[in-house]
Scaffold this motif. Structure first.
Motif, PDB file in Angstrom:
ATOM      1  N   ILE A 144      54.602  -9.713  24.629  1.00 38.25           N
ATOM      2  CA  ILE A 144      55.694  -9.183  25.426  1.00 38.25           C
ATOM      3  C   ILE A 144      55.152  -8.771  26.794  1.00 38.25           C
ATOM      4  O   ILE A 144      54.172  -8.030  26.881  1.00 38.25           O
ATOM      5  N   PHE A 145      55.807  -9.269  27.848  1.00 37.81           N
ATOM      6  CA  PHE A 145      55.379  -8.995  29.213  1.00 37.81           C
ATOM      7  C   PHE A 145      56.539  -8.436  30.036  1.00 37.81           C
ATOM      8  O   PHE A 145      57.704  -8.623  29.690  1.00 37.81           O
ATOM      9  N   ASP A 146      56.200  -7.797  31.168  1.00 37.13           N
ATOM     10  CA  ASP A 146      57.233  -7.469  32.144  1.00 37.13           C
ATOM     11  C   ASP A 146      57.565  -8.754  32.906  1.00 37.13           C
ATOM     12  O   ASP A 146      56.992  -9.811  32.634  1.00 37.13           O
ATOM     13  N   LEU A 147      58.492  -8.696  33.826  1.00 35.61           N
ATOM     14  CA  LEU A 147      59.046  -9.908  34.430  1.00 35.61           C
ATOM     15  C   LEU A 147      58.004 -10.775  35.129  1.00 35.61           C
ATOM     16  O   LEU A 147      57.954 -11.984  34.906  1.00 35.61           O
ATOM     17  N   LEU A 175      56.944 -14.575  33.636  1.00 31.74           N
ATOM     18  CA  LEU A 175      57.149 -15.857  34.306  1.00 31.74           C
ATOM     19  C   LEU A 175      55.866 -16.677  34.346  1.00 31.74           C
ATOM     20  O   LEU A 175      55.869 -17.882  34.098  1.00 31.74           O
ATOM     21  N   LYS A 176      54.748 -16.017  34.640  1.00 30.24           N
ATOM     22  CA  LYS A 176      53.467 -16.724  34.685  1.00 30.24           C
ATOM     23  C   LYS A 176      53.026 -17.178  33.295  1.00 30.24           C
ATOM     24  O   LYS A 176      52.589 -18.305  33.105  1.00 30.24           O
ATOM     25  N   ALA A 177      53.156 -16.282  32.306  1.00 30.76           N
ATOM     26  CA  ALA A 177      52.742 -16.616  30.944  1.00 30.76           C
ATOM     27  C   ALA A 177      53.591 -17.746  30.371  1.00 30.76           C
ATOM     28  O   ALA A 177      53.088 -18.613  29.658  1.00 30.76           O
ATOM     29  N   LYS A 178      54.868 -17.751  30.683  1.00 25.92           N
ATOM     30  CA  LYS A 178      55.755 -18.814  30.189  1.00 25.92           C
ATOM     31  C   LYS A 178      55.304 -20.173  30.716  1.00 25.92           C
ATOM     32  O   LYS A 178      55.265 -21.154  29.969  1.00 25.92           O
ATOM     33  N   LYS A 179      54.922 -20.224  31.995  1.00 28.36           N
ATOM     34  CA  LYS A 179      54.425 -21.478  32.575  1.00 28.36           C
ATOM     35  C   LYS A 179      53.137 -21.921  31.890  1.00 28.36           C
ATOM     36  O   LYS A 179      52.941 -23.099  31.604  1.00 28.36           O
ATOM     37  N   ASP A 237      51.626 -22.021  19.210  1.00 29.06           N
ATOM     38  CA  ASP A 237      51.789 -20.901  18.280  1.00 29.06           C
ATOM     39  C   ASP A 237      51.984 -19.562  19.002  1.00 29.06           C
ATOM     40  O   ASP A 237      52.004 -18.512  18.374  1.00 29.06           O
ATOM     41  N   VAL A 238      52.183 -19.597  20.324  1.00 31.66           N
ATOM     42  CA  VAL A 238      52.376 -18.379  21.108  1.00 31.66           C
ATOM     43  C   VAL A 238      53.832 -18.302  21.565  1.00 31.66           C
ATOM     44  O   VAL A 238      54.383 -19.248  22.122  1.00 31.66           O
ATOM     45  N   ILE A 239      54.459 -17.145  21.310  1.00 32.95           N
ATOM     46  CA  ILE A 239      55.828 -16.892  21.735  1.00 32.95           C
ATOM     47  C   ILE A 239      55.780 -15.805  22.804  1.00 32.95           C
ATOM     48  O   ILE A 239      55.255 -14.722  22.564  1.00 32.95           O
ATOM     49  N   VAL A 240      56.299 -16.116  23.973  1.00 33.14           N
ATOM     50  CA  VAL A 240      56.301 -15.168  25.089  1.00 33.14           C
ATOM     51  C   VAL A 240      57.693 -14.563  25.192  1.00 33.14           C
ATOM     52  O   VAL A 240      58.688 -15.285  25.232  1.00 33.14           O
ATOM     53  N   ARG A 241      57.750 -13.234  25.218  1.00 37.86           N
ATOM     54  CA  ARG A 241      59.028 -12.516  25.304  1.00 37.86           C
ATOM     55  C   ARG A 241      59.039 -11.620  26.535  1.00 37.86           C
ATOM     56  O   ARG A 241      58.011 -11.136  26.977  1.00 37.86           O
ATOM     57  N   LEU A 242      60.245 -11.390  27.034  1.00 38.65           N
ATOM     58  CA  LEU A 242      60.454 -10.464  28.138  1.00 38.65           C
ATOM     59  C   LEU A 242      60.695  -9.077  27.545  1.00 38.65           C
ATOM     60  O   LEU A 242      61.408  -8.940  26.552  1.00 38.65           O
ATOM     61  N   ASP A 243      60.109  -8.049  28.138  1.00 40.14           N
ATOM     62  CA  ASP A 243      60.265  -6.698  27.588  1.00 40.14           C
ATOM     63  C   ASP A 243      61.717  -6.230  27.690  1.00 40.14           C
ATOM     64  O   ASP A 243      62.535  -6.798  28.402  1.00 40.14           O
ATOM     65  N   LEU A 273      67.270  -6.025  29.882  1.00 38.46           N
ATOM     66  CA  LEU A 273      68.473  -5.283  30.246  1.00 38.46           C
ATOM     67  C   LEU A 273      68.827  -5.521  31.717  1.00 38.46           C
ATOM     68  O   LEU A 273      69.994  -5.756  32.052  1.00 38.46           O
ATOM     69  N   MET A 274      67.832  -5.482  32.596  1.00 41.78           N
ATOM     70  CA  MET A 274      68.085  -5.743  34.013  1.00 41.78           C
ATOM     71  C   MET A 274      68.667  -7.134  34.212  1.00 41.78           C
ATOM     72  O   MET A 274      69.606  -7.331  34.983  1.00 41.78           O
ATOM     73  N   SER A 275      68.133  -8.108  33.497  1.00 40.06           N
ATOM     74  CA  SER A 275      68.624  -9.475  33.591  1.00 40.06           C
ATOM     75  C   SER A 275      70.065  -9.574  33.090  1.00 40.06           C
ATOM     76  O   SER A 275      70.911 -10.230  33.705  1.00 40.06           O
ATOM     77  N   TYR A 276      70.356  -8.905  31.990  1.00 36.79           N
ATOM     78  CA  TYR A 276      71.701  -8.894  31.427  1.00 36.79           C
ATOM     79  C   TYR A 276      72.700  -8.285  32.416  1.00 36.79           C
ATOM     80  O   TYR A 276      73.776  -8.844  32.651  1.00 36.79           O
ATOM     81  N   LEU A 277      72.345  -7.159  32.999  1.00 36.46           N
ATOM     82  CA  LEU A 277      73.234  -6.511  33.969  1.00 36.46           C
ATOM     83  C   LEU A 277      73.430  -7.381  35.203  1.00 36.46           C
ATOM     84  O   LEU A 277      74.523  -7.449  35.763  1.00 36.46           O
TER      85      LEU A 277
END
Length: 133
Positions: free
Chosen positions: A25-28, A32-36, A45-51, A56-60
């Motif tokens: 789990i990373f901050d924004l 973005l870098k880890a996803k790339k 076998d690695v799943i990258v998630r947004l904290d 919530l900021m993205s949802y708003l």
């Protein structure tokens, strides 16, 4: 020294516990870098998630984007907040305030709309629960 030492370190620790996937789990910015990195390399076998906070900021921000021409901004700036601060709230950068504004708007709209709908029995109970929440 390996370029992706953080992701490799986490994956190695997880392999020691015999789990099949590594969730990181990373901050924004790091997300973005880890996803790339994960997409372009051998990290199936690695799943990258947004904290949670940045999710919530993205949802708003999505709510603002989807309701941009609905009059939401005008309503908030006219009734609740100063017009200068509404953009920041709607973009998701003032999370606590944006959540409060969304809760207030939801309550106001459900209080106005649901009594106009003719419901009986179970539907009426469910609407009562929604309005009281």
């Amino acid at each position: 020294m390996h370029k992706y030492i953080g992701i490799n370190y986490a994956r190695d620790r997880i392999k020691e516990t015999k789990q099949s996937a590594t969730i990181i789990i990373f901050d924004l910015l790091f997300y973005l870098k880890a996803k790339k990195i994960v997409v372009s390399r051998e990290f199936e076998d690695v799943i990258v998630r947004l904290d949670d906070f940045h999710t919530l900021m993205s949802y708003l921000g999505c709510i603002d984007y989807l309701l941009a021409s609905s009059g939401l901004k005008e309503l908030l700036s006219f009734i609740i907040y100063a017009s200068i601060s509404v953009d920041k709230r709607l973009s998701g950068h003032a999370c606590a305030s944006a959540v409060r504004a969304n809760i207030m708007l939801r309550r106001a709209l459900t209080t106005l709309i649901f009594p106009e709908i003719e419901l009986t029995g179970e539907g009426e109970k469910e609407v009562g629960i929604i309005i009281s929440w």
